[in-house]
Design an enzyme around this catalytic site. Structure first.
Site, PDB file in Angstrom:
ATOM      1  N   HIS A   3     -29.584  -7.674   1.200  1.00 48.09           N
ATOM      2  CA  HIS A   3     -30.220  -8.741   0.424  1.00 48.09           C
ATOM      3  C   HIS A   3     -29.543 -10.077   0.709  1.00 48.09           C
ATOM      4  O   HIS A   3     -30.205 -11.075   1.007  1.00 48.09           O
ATOM      5  CB  HIS A   3     -30.149  -8.400  -1.064  1.00 48.09           C
ATOM      6  CG  HIS A   3     -30.714  -9.447  -1.959  1.00 48.09           C
ATOM      7  ND1 HIS A   3     -31.941  -9.312  -2.574  1.00 48.09           N
ATOM      8  CD2 HIS A   3     -30.237 -10.653  -2.350  1.00 48.09           C
ATOM      9  CE1 HIS A   3     -32.178 -10.387  -3.295  1.00 48.09           C
ATOM     10  NE2 HIS A   3     -31.154 -11.217  -3.189  1.00 48.09           N
ATOM     11  N   GLU A   4     -28.220 -10.088   0.623  1.00 54.08           N
ATOM     12  CA  GLU A   4     -27.484 -11.338   0.849  1.00 54.08           C
ATOM     13  C   GLU A   4     -27.564 -11.780   2.309  1.00 54.08           C
ATOM     14  O   GLU A   4     -27.617 -12.977   2.597  1.00 54.08           O
ATOM     15  CB  GLU A   4     -26.032 -11.190   0.409  1.00 54.08           C
ATOM     16  CG  GLU A   4     -25.860 -10.881  -1.074  1.00 54.08           C
ATOM     17  CD  GLU A   4     -26.603 -11.824  -2.003  1.00 54.08           C
ATOM     18  OE1 GLU A   4     -26.699 -13.034  -1.699  1.00 54.08           O
ATOM     19  OE2 GLU A   4     -27.107 -11.355  -3.028  1.00 54.08           O
TER      20      GLU A   4
ATOM     21  N   HIS B 213     -30.686 -13.835   2.893  1.00 51.65           N
ATOM     22  CA  HIS B 213     -30.474 -15.245   2.554  1.00 51.65           C
ATOM     23  C   HIS B 213     -29.737 -15.951   3.690  1.00 51.65           C
ATOM     24  O   HIS B 213     -30.122 -17.042   4.114  1.00 51.65           O
ATOM     25  CB  HIS B 213     -29.627 -15.383   1.282  1.00 51.65           C
ATOM     26  CG  HIS B 213     -30.320 -14.989   0.024  1.00 51.65           C
ATOM     27  ND1 HIS B 213     -31.457 -15.593  -0.438  1.00 51.65           N
ATOM     28  CD2 HIS B 213     -30.014 -14.036  -0.897  1.00 51.65           C
ATOM     29  CE1 HIS B 213     -31.827 -15.047  -1.581  1.00 51.65           C
ATOM     30  NE2 HIS B 213     -30.956 -14.086  -1.881  1.00 51.65           N
TER      31      HIS B 213
END
Length: 149
Positions: free
Chosen positions: A67-68, A71
């Site tokens: 998820h990170e 980004h």
């Protein structure tokens, strides 16, 4: 898991799932309470909540890392890196990252409701974060007078 092991794990997942290298720092941050991790826009570093790893295990933690990294890679490529952007949603689903992290038992978000108003006529309660001018506002159902409880 130590910081160096975390850094190595993030670099491996970046290469395997995104076919791109992770060239910045990944670290644990004990102060993160309600989130699994965060991407820092200015430094491009990643921070992770160590309790997510302890409580939910390595597989769930890998989803948070993905998820990170979504980004991270989208921001580096000048594409939509925010949660609401289509680029982010598509990449997250493609790599198998988690949209939300699981809740850690015993760490709930604090309710920020400070004011409770009750209608004098019909008794409906209104919970508010901010104070309401009872001379200006009335009940939405019956237009009765509001009283601060």
């Amino acid at each position: 898991m130590e910081q160096s092991e975390l850094q190595q794990l993030v670099e491996e997942i970046s290469l395997q799932s995104f076919n791109r290298s992770f060239t910045h720092n990944a670290r644990f941050n004990q102060r993160l309470k309600t989130t699994g991790g965060r991407y820092l826009l200015k430094s491009h570093d990643l921070e992770f909540n160590p309790k997510q790893l302890e409580v939910h295990g390595i597989e769930e933690f890998k989803k948070i890392i993905k998820h990170e990294l979504c980004h991270y890679h989208l921001h580096i490529l000048n594409r939509g890196y925010r949660h609401r952007d289509q680029d982010f949603k598509q990449l997250l689903e493609a790599v198998g990252g988690s949209r939300y992290c699981q809740i850690i038992p015993g760490q709930r978000r604090q309710e920020s409701i400070k004011y409770l108003y009750r209608c004098k006529a019909c008794g409906i309660e209104y919970r508010r974060k901010r104070r309401v001018d009872t001379n200006k506002y009335a009940c939405g159902k019956c237009s009765g007078k509001l009283i601060l409880k």
